[in-house]
Design a protein around this motif. Structure first.
Motif, mmCIF file in Angstrom:
data_model
loop_
_atom_site.group_PDB
_atom_site.id
_atom_site.type_symbol
_atom_site.label_atom_id
_atom_site.label_comp_id
_atom_site.label_asym_id
_atom_site.label_seq_id
_atom_site.Cartn_x
_atom_site.Cartn_y
_atom_site.Cartn_z
ATOM 1 N N LEU A 150 0.908 -1.289 -0.039
ATOM 2 C CA LEU A 150 0.159 -0.006 -0.099
ATOM 3 C C LEU A 150 0.778 1.059 0.028
ATOM 4 O O LEU A 150 0.450 2.108 -0.635
ATOM 5 C CB LEU A 150 -0.900 -0.163 1.234
ATOM 6 N N VAL A 151 1.889 1.304 0.743
ATOM 7 C CA VAL A 151 2.940 2.376 0.698
ATOM 8 C C VAL A 151 3.742 2.596 -0.693
ATOM 9 O O VAL A 151 3.613 3.612 -1.142
ATOM 10 C CB VAL A 151 4.091 2.215 1.623
ATOM 11 N N ILE A 152 3.784 1.383 -1.302
ATOM 12 C CA ILE A 152 4.169 1.442 -2.698
ATOM 13 C C ILE A 152 3.330 2.088 -3.715
ATOM 14 O O ILE A 152 3.578 2.980 -4.501
ATOM 15 C CB ILE A 152 4.839 0.144 -3.418
ATOM 16 N N LEU A 153 1.972 1.688 -3.520
ATOM 17 C CA LEU A 153 0.883 2.304 -4.205
ATOM 18 C C LEU A 153 0.728 3.632 -4.066
ATOM 19 O O LEU A 153 0.248 4.394 -4.791
ATOM 20 C CB LEU A 153 -0.211 1.517 -4.172
ATOM 21 N N ALA A 154 1.004 4.167 -2.935
ATOM 22 C CA ALA A 154 0.717 5.548 -2.291
ATOM 23 C C ALA A 154 1.698 6.358 -3.011
ATOM 24 O O ALA A 154 1.536 7.564 -3.334
ATOM 25 C CB ALA A 154 0.147 5.650 -0.951
ATOM 26 N N VAL A 155 3.091 5.960 -2.738
ATOM 27 C CA VAL A 155 4.312 6.855 -2.833
ATOM 28 C C VAL A 155 4.775 6.770 -4.055
ATOM 29 O O VAL A 155 5.209 7.866 -4.799
ATOM 30 C CB VAL A 155 5.037 6.571 -1.741
ATOM 31 N N VAL A 156 5.058 5.505 -4.637
ATOM 32 C CA VAL A 156 6.009 5.544 -5.834
ATOM 33 C C VAL A 156 5.386 6.234 -7.073
ATOM 34 O O VAL A 156 6.092 7.086 -7.651
ATOM 35 C CB VAL A 156 6.043 3.941 -6.249
ATOM 36 N N PRO A 157 3.826 6.269 -7.292
ATOM 37 C CA PRO A 157 3.553 7.068 -8.360
ATOM 38 C C PRO A 157 3.555 8.607 -8.017
ATOM 39 O O PRO A 157 3.758 9.374 -9.235
ATOM 40 C CB PRO A 157 1.867 6.539 -8.604
ATOM 41 N N LEU A 158 3.710 8.963 -6.949
ATOM 42 C CA LEU A 158 3.904 10.362 -6.620
ATOM 43 C C LEU A 158 5.432 10.882 -6.829
ATOM 44 O O LEU A 158 5.787 12.101 -7.555
ATOM 45 C CB LEU A 158 3.514 10.675 -5.471
ATOM 46 N N LEU A 159 6.210 9.881 -6.584
ATOM 47 C CA LEU A 159 7.589 10.289 -6.417
ATOM 48 C C LEU A 159 8.565 10.073 -7.609
ATOM 49 O O LEU A 159 9.470 10.551 -8.063
ATOM 50 C CB LEU A 159 8.479 9.841 -5.158
ATOM 51 N N THR A 160 7.934 9.098 -8.539
ATOM 52 C CA THR A 160 8.617 8.745 -9.924
ATOM 53 C C THR A 160 7.627 9.102 -11.060
ATOM 54 O O THR A 160 6.304 9.309 -10.776
ATOM 55 C CB THR A 160 9.152 7.182 -9.727
ATOM 56 N N ARG A 161 7.869 8.595 -12.236
ATOM 57 C CA ARG A 161 7.175 8.647 -13.484
ATOM 58 C C ARG A 161 6.465 7.200 -13.634
ATOM 59 O O ARG A 161 5.715 7.096 -14.667
ATOM 60 C CB ARG A 161 8.058 8.822 -14.503
ATOM 61 N N ILE A 162 6.601 6.204 -12.639
ATOM 62 C CA ILE A 162 5.937 5.134 -12.622
ATOM 63 C C ILE A 162 4.356 5.234 -12.696
ATOM 64 O O ILE A 162 3.949 5.552 -11.792
ATOM 65 C CB ILE A 162 6.333 4.054 -11.776
ATOM 66 N N PRO A 163 3.605 4.831 -13.655
ATOM 67 C CA PRO A 163 2.270 4.826 -13.681
ATOM 68 C C PRO A 163 1.686 4.024 -12.547
ATOM 69 O O PRO A 163 2.004 2.854 -12.318
ATOM 70 C CB PRO A 163 1.823 4.388 -15.035
ATOM 71 N N ARG A 164 0.381 4.395 -11.793
ATOM 72 C CA ARG A 164 -0.270 3.668 -10.865
ATOM 73 C C ARG A 164 -0.535 2.243 -11.489
ATOM 74 O O ARG A 164 -0.470 1.251 -10.365
ATOM 75 C CB ARG A 164 -1.110 4.489 -10.359
ATOM 76 N N PRO A 165 -1.188 2.040 -12.399
ATOM 77 C CA PRO A 165 -1.674 0.717 -12.830
ATOM 78 C C PRO A 165 -0.277 -0.143 -12.782
ATOM 79 O O PRO A 165 -0.499 -1.404 -12.204
ATOM 80 C CB PRO A 165 -1.957 1.129 -14.212
ATOM 81 N N ALA A 166 0.820 0.383 -13.199
ATOM 82 C CA ALA A 166 2.350 -0.612 -13.160
ATOM 83 C C ALA A 166 2.540 -0.845 -11.758
ATOM 84 O O ALA A 166 2.837 -1.993 -11.463
ATOM 85 C CB ALA A 166 3.269 -0.049 -14.011
ATOM 86 N N ALA A 167 2.484 0.140 -10.907
ATOM 87 C CA ALA A 167 2.638 -0.285 -9.402
ATOM 88 C C ALA A 167 1.562 -1.251 -8.962
ATOM 89 O O ALA A 167 2.087 -2.312 -7.966
ATOM 90 C CB ALA A 167 2.628 1.018 -8.627
ATOM 91 N N MET A 168 0.318 -1.156 -9.163
ATOM 92 C CA MET A 168 -0.501 -2.106 -8.672
ATOM 93 C C MET A 168 -0.159 -3.379 -9.132
ATOM 94 O O MET A 168 -0.256 -4.436 -8.635
ATOM 95 C CB MET A 168 -1.973 -1.405 -9.107
ATOM 96 N N MET A 169 -0.197 -3.384 -10.646
ATOM 97 C CA MET A 169 0.283 -4.753 -11.180
ATOM 98 C C MET A 169 1.627 -5.463 -10.518
ATOM 99 O O MET A 169 1.357 -6.593 -10.404
ATOM 100 C CB MET A 169 0.546 -4.491 -12.826
ATOM 101 N N PHE A 170 2.260 -4.667 -9.819
ATOM 102 C CA PHE A 170 3.761 -5.328 -9.455
ATOM 103 C C PHE A 170 3.254 -5.902 -8.432
ATOM 104 O O PHE A 170 3.689 -7.043 -8.103
ATOM 105 C CB PHE A 170 4.759 -4.287 -9.316
ATOM 106 N N VAL A 171 2.600 -5.372 -7.285
ATOM 107 C CA VAL A 171 2.119 -6.019 -6.299
ATOM 108 C C VAL A 171 1.334 -7.097 -6.332
ATOM 109 O O VAL A 171 1.473 -7.846 -5.371
ATOM 110 C CB VAL A 171 1.669 -4.998 -5.057
#
Length: 420
Positions: free
Chosen positions: A11-32
């Motif tokens: 959940l931290v990854i989903l909340a923080v990573v898309p905000l601090l990087t250019r990684i799209p939220r769908p990709a972060a969610m697919m990762f977890v």
């Protein structure tokens, strides 16, 4: 405790990573999701599923909840309360049905997000390539004798301990998980983005190695069937060599494992006790044909008539297994909605947009599922069951979408080092 730590971290990854990087939220969610389903123990995915489904529910998106499974949940609840006996294992079995529906819903939600932001596809291909690479590395180590992630299965498959199993408890589970990951990556082999295509082709080719090392005859045949069916469905305008390059590569690489499969056939030409277990199932299924013996109650009921079944051996056919447990009515309500995306896919396969590629992947998955389903019960095993429904929900949504974002296809090519 470990599951809680992973869920919080996800959940931290989903909340923080898309905000601090250019990684799209769908990709972060697919990762977890894919890491939890394809690499971690079964108990990790369930709490993560509820957390992600809460996000889906709060998103306000309509039209993605799989209403097609409501009859299954309603009928299953009635069976649980009035027909099966309402035991603790049957309640757990009913919860599994609920998890399957939620997994489909999560897959459909992610499909819609990815379709709206095609930049995520490159990262999804990279994630799948990464998972396949890690499983390949681990299975090679197991193959050469390194004691890492040892199989925990002892009674259900007597030969399991001698075969590579990757990060999974059973070698067969490894192959099925990789096949579903390849199903997701097949449409990306036709992406307009060159890097996405490379990642996708690498994942497909590399997956042959752990599937071969795991020595699952059914999984290996299913993978070849998947690759060949995909090639046959590709547009006829392409050169014959280009269309069949992938299945030809799979078959050539498979020759390296030919001796292992021949040895398994010679040592066990009939697949162990498969025939005996099928006889037991077919002999006693008519007693509860329409309503079944109860979800997750196969061993409890059929074990009364067979000592081998009582030890935990299930009938090696997922369709017979689910019919025995859920009854003919429940099995139809479970499997019939899985065919609807394929029916829609046949209508879309000749289109010129990405729906055609996802339609081909949906259709190519069908014969592979049939091979795996008739060859064993592993499709109904924990994380494999959930991954199957997640992938099918994802494909069903991509097949049915009308408009998709094309902005990523117009982006200039980047160097491999600038993927992120």
């Amino acid at each position: 405790m470990a599951a809680l730590v992973f869920v919080v971290g996800a959940l931290v990854i989903l909340a923080v990573v898309p905000l601090l990087t250019r990684i799209p939220r769908p990709a972060a969610m697919m990762f977890v999701v894919l890491v939890s389903l394809a690499m971690l123990p079964y108990g990790v995915y369930v709490p993560l599923l509820f957390a992600l489904v809460l996000i889906v529910a709060l998103s306000g998106r309509r039209g993605i909840f799989p209403l097609r499974f409501l009859p299954l949940l309603i009928v299953g609840l009635v069976q649980l309360m009035f027909a099966w006996g309402d035991t603790s294992e049957q309640r757990l079995g009913y919860l599994v049905l609920l998890y399957l529906v939620l997994s489909w819903w999560l897959g459909a939600y992610l499909a819609q997000l990815v379709a709206e932001d095609r930049r995520a596809e490159r990262l999804i291909a990279l994630i799948i390539l990464g998972i396949v690479s890690i499983e390949t590395f681990i299975t090679v180590l197991q193959w050469v004798g390194v004691d890492i992630f040892p199989s925990s299965v002892r009674n259900a498959e007597f030969a399991a301990a001698s075969r590579a199993n990757g990060t999974f408890a059973h070698p067969g589970t490894l192959g099925k998980a990789l096949i579903f990951l390849v199903v997701l990556v097949l449409p990306l082999t036709r992406s307009a983005d060159a890097v996405t295509r490379r990642f996708s082709f690498l994942a497909m080719g590399l997956a042959v190695v752990p599937i071969g090392i795991s020595e699952s005859r059914t999984n290996f045949l299913a993978y070849i069937v998947l690759a060949v069916t995909w090639a046959v469905l590709l547009p006829r305008g392409r050169k014959l060599g280009a269309r069949f390059f992938v299945p030809a590569t799979v078959i050539v690489v498979s020759l390296a494992f030919l001796d292992s499969f021949i040895a398994r056939f010679e040592a066990d030409p009939e697949g162990g006790a498969r025939g005996h277990l099928m006889e037991i199932a077919l002999a006693h299924m008519p007693e509860n044909l329409f309503l079944g013996v109860g979800a997750k109650s196969y061993v409890t009921y059929f074990g009364q008539y067979d000592p081998l079944t009582a030890e935990g051996w299930l009938v090696h056919n997922v369709f017979v297994l689910e019919t025995a447990e859920l009854g003919l009515i429940g099995a139809i309500l479970l499997f019939l909605p899985l065919l609807e995306p394929a029916v829609r896919a046949f209508r879309n396969v000749r289109r010129a947009d990405s729906r055609a590629d996802y339609s081909r992947s949906t259709i190519a998955m069908l014969p592979a599922i049939v091979v795996i389903g008739f060859g064993g019960w592993g499709l109904a095993n924990g994380e494999t069951f959930f991954l199957w429904f997640f992938v099918t929900g994802y494909l069903a949504q991509r097949v049915s979408l009308v408009q998709e974002d094309r902005s990523f296809e117009r982006r200039p090519r980047r160097r491999l080092g600038r993927v992120l």
